[in-house]
Design an enzyme around this catalytic site. Structure first.
Site, PDB file in Angstrom:
ATOM      1  CB  SER A 117     -66.158 -20.692 -17.378  1.00 21.86           C
ATOM      2  OG  SER A 117     -65.437 -19.737 -16.647  1.00 21.86           O
ATOM      3  CG  ASP A 167     -68.103 -13.078 -19.478  1.00 25.18           C
ATOM      4  OD1 ASP A 167     -67.371 -12.822 -18.517  1.00 25.18           O
ATOM      5  OD2 ASP A 167     -68.062 -14.171 -20.089  1.00 25.18           O
ATOM      6  CG  HIS A 199     -68.510 -15.778 -16.815  1.00 23.93           C
ATOM      7  ND1 HIS A 199     -67.687 -15.975 -17.893  1.00 23.93           N
ATOM      8  CD2 HIS A 199     -68.212 -16.750 -15.921  1.00 23.93           C
ATOM      9  CE1 HIS A 199     -66.916 -17.029 -17.663  1.00 23.93           C
ATOM     10  NE2 HIS A 199     -67.222 -17.514 -16.474  1.00 23.93           N
TER      11      HIS A 199
END
Length: 310
Positions: free
Chosen positions: A153, A251, A281
């Site tokens: 991320s 995501d 995600h």
């Protein structure tokens, strides 16, 4: 493919966002309360805390040695958390799995967080630790071959930015970059990528939450037009390290990660893009206990070891 049923079951128990202002301290405390006890974590040959003395700061690191050996490849890991969450502890299980499945010595970086630290403090810490690791290779047992960087991320954002800084500084030691569902474009115009609309709601990370979650970073000196903040905006990707970009089907950030992988290939970089069907995600951090998603660690090991010393 629909979202994995085990993920869907957990998502169904989460409260809907209510629009309340985010409280970093409370959210960090909530994360810390979920960290497993030490005896419940994946055992490795050794895990030790240390301090990396870099040009920007003294940075806490945690060093994971998977097995007893004469030498290792090195993997420097940057945790995710929208630049204001995450820690050595919240992502300890990720670093342990990376060490086990890659056979590399993993150095997890406890970089400074927003909003307390302004840009580029966290990025400087990550880059500084990479250079520290290279300089201390002998004492770390580095075999002199792989020096990889990996992150999930916002940690994937730092991976891309560190790779670019190293290239521009003519620091050639980084051999690989691994990005798990990276956040690479902090311009959150919902029309920039189809996945921002396709996966806007119901999958954990919601498109409407991207700006509030990243505001602590953006309001403390990080300009989304800067390629070190939004690495997808870097015009020339030639000469960057070999890359593995792992994305999640459900995501909002999926398409920017996949675009980065395509652009790397177009600029001559050895790059692989791997999309995980049914995933959302954060699946490497939150759902790697599901065998299909633990596969991301195994794939990382295959990528690093197949390309060792290239």
């Amino acid at each position: 493919m629909t979202i994995h049923p085990k993920i869907a079951k957990i998502l169904s128990t989460l409260p809907a966002p209510d629009g309340s202002p985010l409280n970093p301290q409370a959210m960090r405390a909530g994360e810390a309360a979920q960290v497993p006890a030490l005896e419940d974590r994946l055992p490795l040959y050794s895990v030790e805390d240390a301090t990396a003395v870099t040009s920007s700061a003294e940075v806490p690191v945690r060093i994971y040695t998977p097995v007893e050996a004469d030498a290792y490849g090195l993997l420097v890991y940057f945790h995710g958390g929208a630049f204001f969450l995450g820690s050595l502890d919240t992502h300890d299980h990720v670093a342990r799995a990376l060490a086990k499945e890659t056979g590399h010595k993993v150095i997890s970086v406890g970089y400074r967080l927003a909003p307390e630290a302004s840009f580029p403090a966290g990025l400087d810490d990550c880059y500084g630790v990479v250079r520290w690791a290279a300089a201390r290779g002998h004492s770390l047992g580095w075999d002199g071959m792989n020096l990889a960087i990996a992150g999930d991320s916002s940690g994937g954002n730092f991976v891309a930015a560190v790779a670019a800084r190293a290239h521009d500084d003519e620091f050639p030691a980084i051999t690989h970059q691994v990005l798990f569902y990276p956040s690479l474009d902090l311009d959150f115009d919902v029309d920039r990528y189809a996945s921002l609309r396709e996966n806007a709601e119901g999958y954990g990370l919601e498109t409407a939450g991207l700006l509030p979650f990243n505001s602590f970073y953006l309001e403390n000196g990080a300009d989304p037009a800067d390629p070190l903040v939004s690495p997808i905006k870097r015009e020339d990707l030639a000469g960057l390290p070999a890359a593995l970009v792992i994305t999640a089907e459900h995501d909002p950030l999926r398409d920017e990660g996949e675009l980065y992988g395509r652009r790397l290939k177009e600029d001559g970089v050895d790059a692989t893009v791997s999309r995980y069907a049914g995933a959302n995600h954060g699946f490497v951090q939150n759902f790697s206990w599901i065998p299909e998603f633990y596969r991301a660690f195994e794939e990382t090991g295959e990528f690093l070891n197949a390309r060792a010393a290239r």
